[in-house]
Design a protein around this motif. Structure first.
Motif, PDB file in Angstrom:
ATOM      1  N   ASP A 190      15.101 -12.555  15.023  1.00 45.46           N
ATOM      2  CA  ASP A 190      15.590 -13.981  15.774  1.00 45.46           C
ATOM      3  C   ASP A 190      16.131 -13.772  17.012  1.00 45.46           C
ATOM      4  OD1 ASP A 190      14.686 -14.887  13.471  1.00 45.46           O
ATOM      5  OD2 ASP A 190      16.584 -15.649  12.790  1.00 45.46           O
ATOM      6  N   LYS A 191      16.898 -12.574  17.431  1.00 46.54           N
ATOM      7  CA  LYS A 191      17.362 -12.497  18.683  1.00 46.54           C
ATOM      8  C   LYS A 191      16.308 -12.272  19.637  1.00 46.54           C
ATOM      9  CE  LYS A 191      18.478  -7.422  18.463  1.00 46.54           C
ATOM     10  NZ  LYS A 191      19.712  -6.660  18.626  1.00 46.54           N
ATOM     11  N   MET A 192      15.015 -11.890  19.387  1.00 49.31           N
ATOM     12  CA  MET A 192      13.851 -12.025  20.299  1.00 49.31           C
ATOM     13  C   MET A 192      12.993 -12.959  20.203  1.00 49.31           C
ATOM     14  SD  MET A 192      11.132  -8.807  20.891  1.00 49.31           S
ATOM     15  CE  MET A 192       9.895  -9.275  19.640  1.00 49.31           C
ATOM     16  N   LYS A 193      12.778 -13.262  18.988  1.00 46.47           N
ATOM     17  CA  LYS A 193      11.675 -14.486  18.867  1.00 46.47           C
ATOM     18  C   LYS A 193      12.094 -15.755  18.718  1.00 46.47           C
ATOM     19  CE  LYS A 193       8.284 -11.241  16.768  1.00 46.47           C
ATOM     20  NZ  LYS A 193       7.433 -10.948  15.442  1.00 46.47           N
ATOM     21  N   LYS A 194      13.126 -15.731  18.086  1.00 46.51           N
ATOM     22  CA  LYS A 194      13.859 -17.351  18.202  1.00 46.51           C
ATOM     23  C   LYS A 194      14.793 -17.754  19.380  1.00 46.51           C
ATOM     24  CE  LYS A 194      16.573 -20.231  14.798  1.00 46.51           C
ATOM     25  NZ  LYS A 194      17.193 -20.127  13.450  1.00 46.51           N
ATOM     26  N   LEU A 231       6.788  -6.543  15.979  1.00 46.16           N
ATOM     27  CA  LEU A 231       5.373  -6.667  16.653  1.00 46.16           C
ATOM     28  C   LEU A 231       4.455  -6.990  15.625  1.00 46.16           C
ATOM     29  CD1 LEU A 231       5.466  -2.774  18.315  1.00 46.16           C
ATOM     30  CD2 LEU A 231       5.898  -5.073  19.391  1.00 46.16           C
ATOM     31  N   SER A 232       4.582  -7.077  14.448  1.00 43.25           N
ATOM     32  CA  SER A 232       3.852  -7.430  13.488  1.00 43.25           C
ATOM     33  C   SER A 232       3.547  -8.952  13.249  1.00 43.25           C
ATOM     34  CB  SER A 232       3.894  -6.595  12.049  1.00 43.25           C
ATOM     35  OG  SER A 232       3.132  -7.191  11.202  1.00 43.25           O
ATOM     36  N   SER A 233       2.451  -9.412  12.909  1.00 44.19           N
ATOM     37  CA  SER A 233       2.299 -10.920  12.413  1.00 44.19           C
ATOM     38  C   SER A 233       2.708 -11.062  11.056  1.00 44.19           C
ATOM     39  CB  SER A 233       0.813 -11.508  12.630  1.00 44.19           C
ATOM     40  OG  SER A 233       0.004 -10.493  11.889  1.00 44.19           O
ATOM     41  N   LYS A 234       3.025 -10.092  10.222  1.00 45.22           N
ATOM     42  CA  LYS A 234       3.511 -10.121   8.796  1.00 45.22           C
ATOM     43  C   LYS A 234       4.913 -10.818   8.713  1.00 45.22           C
ATOM     44  CE  LYS A 234       0.748  -6.197   6.945  1.00 45.22           C
ATOM     45  NZ  LYS A 234       0.742  -4.906   6.579  1.00 45.22           N
ATOM     46  N   SER A 235       5.191 -11.290   7.778  1.00 49.67           N
ATOM     47  CA  SER A 235       6.625 -11.903   7.536  1.00 49.67           C
ATOM     48  C   SER A 235       7.607 -10.639   7.183  1.00 49.67           C
ATOM     49  CB  SER A 235       6.618 -12.890   6.296  1.00 49.67           C
ATOM     50  OG  SER A 235       6.472 -12.158   5.320  1.00 49.67           O
ATOM     51  N   PRO A 236       8.863 -10.810   7.515  1.00 51.89           N
ATOM     52  CA  PRO A 236       9.837  -9.748   7.211  1.00 51.89           C
ATOM     53  C   PRO A 236       9.782  -9.353   5.839  1.00 51.89           C
ATOM     54  CG  PRO A 236      10.799 -11.395   8.852  1.00 51.89           C
ATOM     55  CD  PRO A 236       9.404 -11.911   8.215  1.00 51.89           C
ATOM     56  N   LYS A 237       9.693 -10.217   4.827  1.00 51.06           N
ATOM     57  CA  LYS A 237       9.663  -9.922   3.493  1.00 51.06           C
ATOM     58  C   LYS A 237       8.277  -9.108   2.997  1.00 51.06           C
ATOM     59  CE  LYS A 237      10.153 -12.169  -1.082  1.00 51.06           C
ATOM     60  NZ  LYS A 237       9.354 -10.756  -1.663  1.00 51.06           N
ATOM     61  N   GLN A 238       7.372  -9.411   3.712  1.00 53.69           N
ATOM     62  CA  GLN A 238       6.053  -8.854   3.385  1.00 53.69           C
ATOM     63  C   GLN A 238       6.252  -7.204   3.850  1.00 53.69           C
ATOM     64  OE1 GLN A 238       2.484 -10.368   4.653  1.00 53.69           O
ATOM     65  NE2 GLN A 238       1.312  -8.548   3.926  1.00 53.69           N
ATOM     66  N   ILE A 239       6.637  -7.121   5.156  1.00 52.88           N
ATOM     67  CA  ILE A 239       6.981  -5.715   5.620  1.00 52.88           C
ATOM     68  C   ILE A 239       7.962  -4.960   4.945  1.00 52.88           C
ATOM     69  CG2 ILE A 239       7.817  -4.563   7.757  1.00 52.88           C
ATOM     70  CD1 ILE A 239       6.923  -6.985   9.295  1.00 52.88           C
ATOM     71  N   LEU A 240       9.247  -5.514   4.532  1.00 52.53           N
ATOM     72  CA  LEU A 240      10.111  -4.897   3.636  1.00 52.53           C
ATOM     73  C   LEU A 240       9.586  -4.369   2.186  1.00 52.53           C
ATOM     74  CD1 LEU A 240      13.442  -6.548   4.764  1.00 52.53           C
ATOM     75  CD2 LEU A 240      12.351  -4.617   5.671  1.00 52.53           C
ATOM     76  N   ASP A 241       8.867  -5.284   1.697  1.00 53.11           N
ATOM     77  CA  ASP A 241       8.206  -5.084   0.208  1.00 53.11           C
ATOM     78  C   ASP A 241       7.232  -4.112   0.291  1.00 53.11           C
ATOM     79  OD1 ASP A 241       9.342  -7.123  -1.042  1.00 53.11           O
ATOM     80  OD2 ASP A 241       7.960  -8.659  -0.828  1.00 53.11           O
ATOM     81  N   GLU A 242       6.192  -3.852   1.507  1.00 50.95           N
ATOM     82  CA  GLU A 242       5.580  -2.953   1.347  1.00 50.95           C
ATOM     83  C   GLU A 242       6.284  -1.382   1.753  1.00 50.95           C
ATOM     84  OE1 GLU A 242       2.907  -3.914   4.808  1.00 50.95           O
ATOM     85  OE2 GLU A 242       1.839  -5.300   3.522  1.00 50.95           O
ATOM     86  N   ALA A 243       7.235  -1.579   2.645  1.00 57.05           N
ATOM     87  CA  ALA A 243       8.171  -0.466   2.788  1.00 57.05           C
ATOM     88  C   ALA A 243       8.876   0.155   1.562  1.00 57.05           C
ATOM     89  CB  ALA A 243       9.163  -0.608   3.700  1.00 57.05           C
ATOM     90  N   VAL A 244       9.099  -0.723   0.633  1.00 57.99           N
ATOM     91  CA  VAL A 244      10.023  -0.345  -0.545  1.00 57.99           C
ATOM     92  C   VAL A 244       9.000   0.511  -1.338  1.00 57.99           C
ATOM     93  CG1 VAL A 244      10.712  -1.055  -2.446  1.00 57.99           C
ATOM     94  CG2 VAL A 244      11.754  -1.933  -0.533  1.00 57.99           C
ATOM     95  N   VAL A 245       7.803   0.072  -1.544  1.00 57.83           N
ATOM     96  CA  VAL A 245       6.706   0.817  -2.122  1.00 57.83           C
ATOM     97  C   VAL A 245       6.468   2.221  -1.726  1.00 57.83           C
ATOM     98  CG1 VAL A 245       4.230   0.786  -2.829  1.00 57.83           C
ATOM     99  CG2 VAL A 245       5.810  -1.510  -3.056  1.00 57.83           C
ATOM    100  N   GLU A 246       6.399   2.253  -0.355  1.00 58.26           N
ATOM    101  CA  GLU A 246       6.063   3.275   0.108  1.00 58.26           C
ATOM    102  C   GLU A 246       7.196   4.460  -0.031  1.00 58.26           C
ATOM    103  OE1 GLU A 246       4.758   5.444   4.645  1.00 58.26           O
ATOM    104  OE2 GLU A 246       4.955   2.950   4.442  1.00 58.26           O
ATOM    105  N   MET A 247       8.284   3.894   0.320  1.00 62.01           N
ATOM    106  CA  MET A 247       9.925   4.956   0.096  1.00 62.01           C
ATOM    107  C   MET A 247       9.899   5.013  -1.430  1.00 62.01           C
ATOM    108  SD  MET A 247      12.315   2.732   2.545  1.00 62.01           S
ATOM    109  CE  MET A 247      13.843   3.874   2.415  1.00 62.01           C
TER     110      MET A 247
END
Length: 475
Positions: free
Chosen positions: A290-294, A450-466
């Protein structure tokens, strides 16, 4: 599996060492595999016992380190000579340590991160220092070690395999002149996330350099003239400059701080599952985005560009490590301030930096000599001096009470951030797979902005990978 003389190297199954088998092969064919136990202790021409120390302290930090070690070599009464070897950046140091341990030709001492220590301990490649710490003859007062730093180097078996070396926390750097220009008190930096947002919006302006004084136009006024959502370019007509409230880099350390400051965690308590998609972590992600986009007061940069923009007075506030002061200060042509970074629920910072470990392939005389050097480097006076000259955190509680530290803070109040002992410090996870997980977290911080994905989607995918990385480490 333990790494022992004669059979240790052949038995290693750790991925850390397997990935460097090619390098080992090159060493073998060059005739360089000759473990320390075979060659015995090394001495200088004048008969002093040689101790090799691998490090990654570059530039001015390396000069300070070498100066202190030169002094030790000249004055110590134990006939010890410490030979420093600069290996390069930490990734290079990590690789070289892994290859050297595989080949049983490590240095006596090296800088190590906690996650490296976990792997090295698993291979019996580093020495537990407890018997030296507790020794009546060569020991130290363990109660004098800063509690957070002592906790940081204490492994899950309750033993200490390394000593704190170049420890740092993040700091906020801010331009006092630009604070005054927009009506902010230059002695009152932002304390909370909300403060930071408020300050950032006020500080994001168009500066018009006048003959007698400069004029500042807030971005909100720019929008009124040019339309909602309008963003001025970095380069305007001559005499006009865009001043950003904040510049930042996509850095996992920053995101880790935000997560902890909002009451979240990186991994579960047992270190087996990633939890960076928790509600607390999502709020931290929103703050970053938000400090950048909002709120539109922050500019994303890369490398050291945020520091360069701050030096050029095109950015009012940046986050860095307390050690950034050493590299920037000589270039700053304006009054600046330092403070701990703003927080949300919890006023905490994530500890960064390495420790020093002693490798387990040497005679008792060499190990004892290595310990004596570490003891000297981390004693009250030396760690105070190291802290003052580099802004790294002193290791000893008693160092913070020395006259030299008090005088350094009096001379330069900005030093208070580095030379004040913090009660609340958090740590990166101390699991063997953390470096791989940290790389994933680094990709997360880039995707968030940078991504058009939502923060939740990005974090959910990262949790799976981690979690896949963490599960593989358990096999």
């Amino acid at each position: 599996m333990a790494l022992n003389n004669g059979r240790g190297a052949a038995a290693i199954k750790s991925k850390l060492f397997i990935t460097l088998a090619v390098l080992l092969t090159a060493l073998m064919f060059s005739g360089c595999v000759c473990g320390p136990r075979k060659r015995g202790p090394q001495y200088t021409a004048d008969g002093r016992l040689k101790i090799v120390f691998w490090h990654s302290m570059a530039g001015k930090l390396g000069e300070i380190l070498n100066s202190m070690i030169d002094e030790y070599n000249k004055n110590n009464k134990d006939n010890i000579f410490v030979k420093t070897e600069f290996i390069g950046e930490y990734a290079t140091l990590n690789q070289k340590i892994a290859a050297a341990v595989f080949a049983e030709i490590p240095p006596h001492i090296a800088q190590v991160y906690e996650t490296w220590t976990v792997k090295l301990k698993r291979e019996d490649a580093v020495v537990a220092l407890d018997k030296y710490i507790d020794s009546k003859e060569v020991g130290i007062d363990k109660n004098d070690i800063v509690p957070a730093l002592l906790k940081n180097v204490t492994m899950d078996d309750g033993k200490i395999y390394s000593m704190p070396f170049n420890k740092s926390i993040p700091a906020l750097y801010y331009n006092k002149r630009l604070f005054e220009a927009v009506g902010l008190d230059p002695e009152k930096p932002p304390v909370t996330w909300n403060d930071f947002i408020e300050y950032g919006k006020k500080l994001t302006t168009i500066e018009h350099k006048g003959f007698l004084f400069n004029e500042y136009v807030n971005f909100e006024d720019y929008e009124k003239e040019h339309g909602a959502g309008s963003f001025p370019p970095r380069s305007l007509k001559p005499g006009h400059t865009v001043i950003w409230g904040n510049a930042f880099i996509s850095d996992p350390w920053s995101f880790e701080n935000y997560i902890f400051q909002n009451g979240g965690r990186i991994l579960s308590e047992d270190g087996k599952k990633a939890v960076i998609n928790s509600p607390e972590a999502l709020v931290a992600a929103d703050y970053l985005v938000d400090k950048m986009k909002k709120h539109r007061f922050a500019m994303r940069t890369s490398g050291r560009e945020h520091q360069n923009e701050f030096i050029a007075e095109r950015v009012a506030m940046i986050e860095g490590t307390i050690v950034s002061k050493v590299f920037m200060q000589s270039s700053l042509r304006f009054p600046f301030g330092m403070s701990t970074i703003p927080y949300n629920k919890i006023n905490t910072s994530v500890l960064s930096g390495t420790n020093v470990a002693v490798f387990a392939y040497f005679s008792e005389a060499e190990t004892l000599a290595a310990w004596k050097f570490i003891k000297w480097f981390t004693d009250t006076d030396q760690t105070a001096r190291w802290g003052i000259d580099t802004t790294y955190m002193p290791v000893r509680k008693s160092a913070y009470e020395t006259e030299m530290v008090k005088e350094a803070i009096k001379k330069d109040p900005n030093m208070k951030v580095a030379l004040t002992m913090l009660e609340k410090i958090d740590f990166e996870p101390q699991v063997a797979a953390w470096f791989e997980c940290r790389a994933i977290l680094g990709k997360v911080t880039e995707a968030l902005v940078l991504s058009s994905k939502s923060p939740k989607q990005i974090l959910d995918e990262a949790v799976v990978e981690m979690n896949e990385v963490l599960e593989l480490e358990e096999l």
